[in-house]
Each structure stands twice: as structure tokens, then as C-alpha cells.
Design a protein around this motif. Sequence first.
Motif, mmCIF file in Angstrom:
data_model
loop_
_atom_site.group_PDB
_atom_site.id
_atom_site.type_symbol
_atom_site.label_atom_id
_atom_site.label_comp_id
_atom_site.label_asym_id
_atom_site.label_seq_id
_atom_site.Cartn_x
_atom_site.Cartn_y
_atom_site.Cartn_z
ATOM 1 N N TYR A 120 0.823 -1.204 0.000
ATOM 2 C CA TYR A 120 0.000 0.000 0.000
ATOM 3 C C TYR A 120 0.866 1.267 0.000
ATOM 4 O O TYR A 120 0.609 2.215 -0.750
ATOM 5 C CB TYR A 120 -0.924 0.014 1.213
ATOM 6 N N THR A 247 -7.087 3.955 4.016
ATOM 7 C CA THR A 247 -7.072 2.539 3.631
ATOM 8 C C THR A 247 -7.795 2.342 2.313
ATOM 9 O O THR A 247 -7.322 1.626 1.419
ATOM 10 C CB THR A 247 -7.716 1.681 4.731
ATOM 11 N N GLU A 248 -8.965 2.972 2.178
ATOM 12 C CA GLU A 248 -9.712 2.877 0.926
ATOM 13 C C GLU A 248 -8.921 3.512 -0.212
ATOM 14 O O GLU A 248 -8.908 2.995 -1.335
ATOM 15 C CB GLU A 248 -11.074 3.559 1.070
ATOM 16 N N VAL A 251 -6.209 1.076 -1.382
ATOM 17 C CA VAL A 251 -6.695 -0.030 -2.216
ATOM 18 C C VAL A 251 -6.799 0.405 -3.670
ATOM 19 O O VAL A 251 -6.379 -0.309 -4.596
ATOM 20 C CB VAL A 251 -8.065 -0.531 -1.695
ATOM 21 N N VAL A 252 -7.352 1.599 -3.887
ATOM 22 C CA VAL A 252 -7.446 2.135 -5.241
ATOM 23 C C VAL A 252 -6.053 2.357 -5.818
ATOM 24 O O VAL A 252 -5.781 2.048 -6.989
ATOM 25 C CB VAL A 252 -8.254 3.452 -5.239
ATOM 26 N N VAL A 254 -3.263 0.801 -5.135
ATOM 27 C CA VAL A 254 -2.623 -0.474 -5.483
ATOM 28 C C VAL A 254 -3.118 -0.965 -6.840
ATOM 29 O O VAL A 254 -2.325 -1.429 -7.682
ATOM 30 C CB VAL A 254 -2.885 -1.534 -4.389
ATOM 31 N N GLY A 255 -4.424 -0.876 -7.071
ATOM 32 C CA GLY A 255 -4.971 -1.300 -8.357
ATOM 33 C C GLY A 255 -4.366 -0.522 -9.513
ATOM 34 O O GLY A 255 -3.952 -1.100 -10.534
#
Length: 686
Positions: A120, A247-248, A251-252, A254-255
Motif C-alpha cells: 500500500y 485505507t480505501e 486499495v485504489v 494499489v490497483g
Amino acid sequence: MSVEYGLVSDDYTVMADYRRDASYPARPGAPAPGGGDEGAPLLSAGVGSSTTFTQIEHVAIQTPSTAQPSLVVIDGKPVDSHRYEFPGWVPPSELTFETLDPIDRATLHHPSRGTLNEIYSTAICGNDLTSSVLYTIGVTTTMAGQLAPLCLILVGFVLYIFKSVYGEAGTAIPLNGGAYNLLLNTTSKSVASLAACLTILSYVATAVVSATECMAYASNLCPWIDIYWGTILLLFLFCVLSILGITESAVVAVGIFIVHLGSMVFLIFVGTVFTLQNTSVLEANLRMPLKYDWPLSLLFGFCTAMLGVTGFETSSNYIEEQQKGVFPKTLFNSWVIVFILNPLLSIVCMGVLDLNTLEAHHRDVLAKTAYDAGGKYFGLWISADASLVLAGAVLTAYVGVTGLVRRLALDRCLPQILLAENRFRRTNHLIPITFFVLCSTLFMLLNGRVRSLANVYTLSFLCVMALFAIGNMMLKYKRGRIRRPVRASWPTNFAALTAVLIALIGNVILAPGHLIYFIVYFGIVAGITILMFERIRLMKYFLYLVSQGPTHLQDRFAGVTQMAMDKIRSQKVVFFAKNDNLEVLNKAVTYVQSNELTKWLKVVYVYEDLNDPMIKAIAENLRVIDRCFPKVVIDLVLVQGSFCPEVVAQVSSRLGVPRNFMFIACPGDRFPHDIGDFGGVRMITH
């Protein structure tokens, strides 16, 4: 357990009543705190001398270790209502105890602390870092021709040097703020704020320029997309994502990061195959004459190639959110990506496109390379990937600025209303909202023409890098005893600073007009910060002007302004004294006077034995300090136990002093705790 000494006083020598702690006993017949005439001295009628009220505060941690700290207070009466100086010590018979509320370990830090793992953390800064290659290869080739890959390799070596510089600073003081936090703990607050202004300016430019470029790439894929309103919409979407939480956002990130790295690796593969089958293009490029003599081509190419590492500094602005030990790994991963990808992509571009075409398409060079090497649909895919990673750079700007502005607001460099948390996600929602309003307003004022902001981005980023190198030198000189896993040698620091100064000067020489834009934008951001620092002085000037005006203006504005000044200066600060060193105590008070808008200092001494002779020694030295600084209210708080994050949190809760307004002397290398575990406690003396 016998108590030998108990100490502390509030010295109200011609002081306003607002300075009194609400928990202190009031003098019989005295006006209520803040009552009567604002700022009225505490002098009894007919008494021609100043009055001092004494209050003892004494925290003791009982044995066994599970017991809670207790607060010792004087028995509801002032010790001496006509003492003119710090009282020294009082008999233990006048001490009583009060139990403090326990501190939950889960509340010691912000909920987002330590939530990001290595993937992350790398992805958040990696999106900004790898997006810079989209425009760096083109401009570097324009300056250096076929020497562009060598320039990018040199930048990789410079980044390797900075990896240890950032690593030492971040592991020694693992707190959000980047260059601001580093300089705050090694220099003055005003110097640190200049670094913060540069960083904020860099984030504003990153968000606006990246969002605009993202929409430009997207419009090539979908012509119906409006770049102007699409940019504002993109800024708004990432504002909402930032409010949801880091955190949210991670996640985006990382994608986006995985898709982009995969796309770049595949582009290198396709471009290499094309080059091996058509070597004539690369051979022709190598025979092309250079734009300048080779030393100048190498120099100017290096200066422009430094833009390829923008984003490397971002990870230091959310270091508290990273898990323990992840920050050095994030730096290493970022360096590996830049050192491998950028030179290889440059070589691939030169193997597919001739230099003239490469210079003509410097803004979308990777998409053009993919189109020529892999066909129309591969070119469209790389364009879509470019749009995606530029959107990731916008997200990185939001994450970085949220961590930095939160720290600035905690330190009262920016309005503390920005610290407001929403009930649903416990995030500081006003920070991303304010950042969105600032970026979108600036974009609209520029009418979508962001070239001047791109120029500002270059200089502000390089200035932040230079300040980080300088700050790490100050860290080695002033805070050399702090334990840190990573160390950068003095030659490494000087080499890093020299490299970034060469790049900074070179960019100014190449485009001197950019300096004007930089000064204008920086002046606006710095002006806001200066207003926060000088608001007391400005209020005093305003009071003077009002006093020269009509009576009705004085009645309307004088009292309100005085109350605002009193509220600002009523913030207490704490210094944890390690011993009775008079020089250190003097430095602490001097620092508070020079850097904080307050006149109230609480000196806390943590001891193990109630009969510790250091208690009386500190009291006597504070009596001397009290005479030297008559405008500062000085208290002494005694804590029995060991100095640790839990006790600091309990003292913070009881005294009502945020931990970022608590100061310590520089700890040694045997100090058992990490500075970051204390929740923002600042180092202000050697």
C-alpha cells in the motif's frame, strides 16, 4: 511513602486572569477568570506590588505498576499571596492526591496509524513517481538527445543517495510532515513552515496538472470528454475518496499501480522486439548531432530528468500511517522502480521513434511509442494507462497533503478547524474539501491553462528535496544521539544537496521566466502561513488603530479583539525536563517565546524516588529562569514513574495540553522508546 518536596507555581505578575488553569483555586474576592476588564492585572486595591498565586501539581504513579497516576494538588489555598518570585518548594504536609483517568492504549494514536503495509505504501507514492515518466522522457530527450538514458541513470544514482537521506530522517523522527517535521525538530518553527509552504505548493501543482493531463489523455480515448469539467470532476472524486479514509485510498492506489507497472513492462517487451527487428531507427538516433556540447547536453538533460523522481518525497508525509519498518522499504522499492524503468523506457522510445518525432510528441511519447511498435489498440491501451496513473498521482497529492496539513493545524500553523473529524469515518474531512476548493478554484482562475503551475511544480519539488538534505544535516548535528536504523554519511548528504542544487539552478537557467511564477505562487501560500504566525502582532496593531478612533469603535472591537488574543495565548505548552540543567531550561523557555503564541509553560519532571534531590534543584533553577522571563508563566509538575508514551498521554489529558505542544530534550541512543510513539512530542534542545 514520604513526600520530601512538592512544587509548582503560577506566576501572575501583572498577568491576565485567563492564564489561570480552571482547576486552580481562586483567590478570595478575585474576579472570575476572564471577567471584569479584559487583561486587567491581578492587583488588590491599595497593594502596590504584583501578586503571585501558588499551586502545587504533583503526579505520582503508585506501585504496583497497574495502579493509575495520581495528581497531587495544594489543599485549596494559595501558599503565599504576596510572593514576588517562583516559590521554590513547600512542605509535603500540604499535599493531597487525586486519581487520574486511565488511558486506553488504543486511543494513544490516530486510528489510521500503522494501517499501511509495504504494498500500500509503495503504491501511494509509486503512482506519483511513475507518472512522471510520461513527460520526463520527452523533455529529457529534447535536451540531451541520445544521452537521455544516461541522464536518467544519473538521476537514479542521485535517488539512491537520497534514499538513505530520507531513510535516516524518517526513522529518526517517524512523524508526518516530511521536510516540515524534520526542520521543526532541528530548527525553528518559522523555517519549518517555509518547507511546508513549498510542499503544499508542490501538492497543489501535482493535483491540478496531473488531473488536467489525465483528462487530456482520456479525451484522446473518448472525444466527448470535456477536459475542463472533467478535471474538476476528477478532483472532486478523489476528495470524496480521501474523506472515506487512507485505507480505501490505498486499495485504489494499489490497483492503479499494478496495472501501470504491468503496462510499462509489456511496453518495454514490445518496444524491445520492435527495436531488434528494426535497428536502423536506433542507429540513426545515435548518429544524430547533439543540441549542445556533450557536457552541457548531459547537464541540461540531468536537470530535466530530475522531474522523473517527483513523488519520491511523498511517502514521508504519511509515515505515521505506515507500519513499523515499512518506510525504508517504501523508499527502496521506489528507487528500484525508477532506476530500472525510466532508462529502459527511454531506450525503447529511441529504438522505436526518431528523435524529431520523439521531441514532437514529448507530452505523449509513450503512447506514440506503443502505437508505432504495437499498433493502434496497444497505443490506446497505453493512453488509458497514462490516464489512470495520472489519476493516481492526484490521489497521492490528496493523501500527502492531508497528512501534512493535519500536522500543521495541530501545530497552529494553520487554522485548527481543519482538524474536525466526521463521525462516520473519523477522518479530517475539511482538509480534502479545502484542498479540492483550492485546486479547483486555481484551475478555474487559470481557465484550464496550467503551464505556469507545471513550472512551479518543478522548482517547488527541487526546493523541498534541497531542504530535506539540509534538514538531515541539521539532524546529524543537533540530534546525533537519536537512535535510527538508517544513517547517511556526511559525504552522502553533501552529494545529495549538491546534485539537487545543480538541478535547481539548471532549471532556472533553462527557463528563467518560471522563477517569476514560482515566486508569485509561493508568496501567496507563504503569506497565509505568515498571517497565522503574526496574528497576535496584527491584532495589537488593530487595537492601537481602534484606540485612536471614535469611542463607539473601541466599544465594539476592543473587547472582542482582546478576548481573541487571550484565547490564542492561553494555550499551555509542556517541557519535560530530564535534569536541573539551567542551560537546557533556559533554551526551552527561549524556544517557547520565539516559536509559540503562548505565555504559559509547564515544566514536567519525571522521577523515580520521591526523595530525589533533583526536585529541589530544578525548583531553584526555575526560580532563576522565572526572574529572567517575567512575561512567562512557569509551572512545575512532578511525575513519579518512568518516562513513557502512556504517562505522557495521561499528563496530556490531565493538563489539557495536546502532545504536539509537549517538548523534550534530545534523547540518547539508549532511549527505549521510538519518538513517533509519543504522538508528536517535539525535540527543541540538544
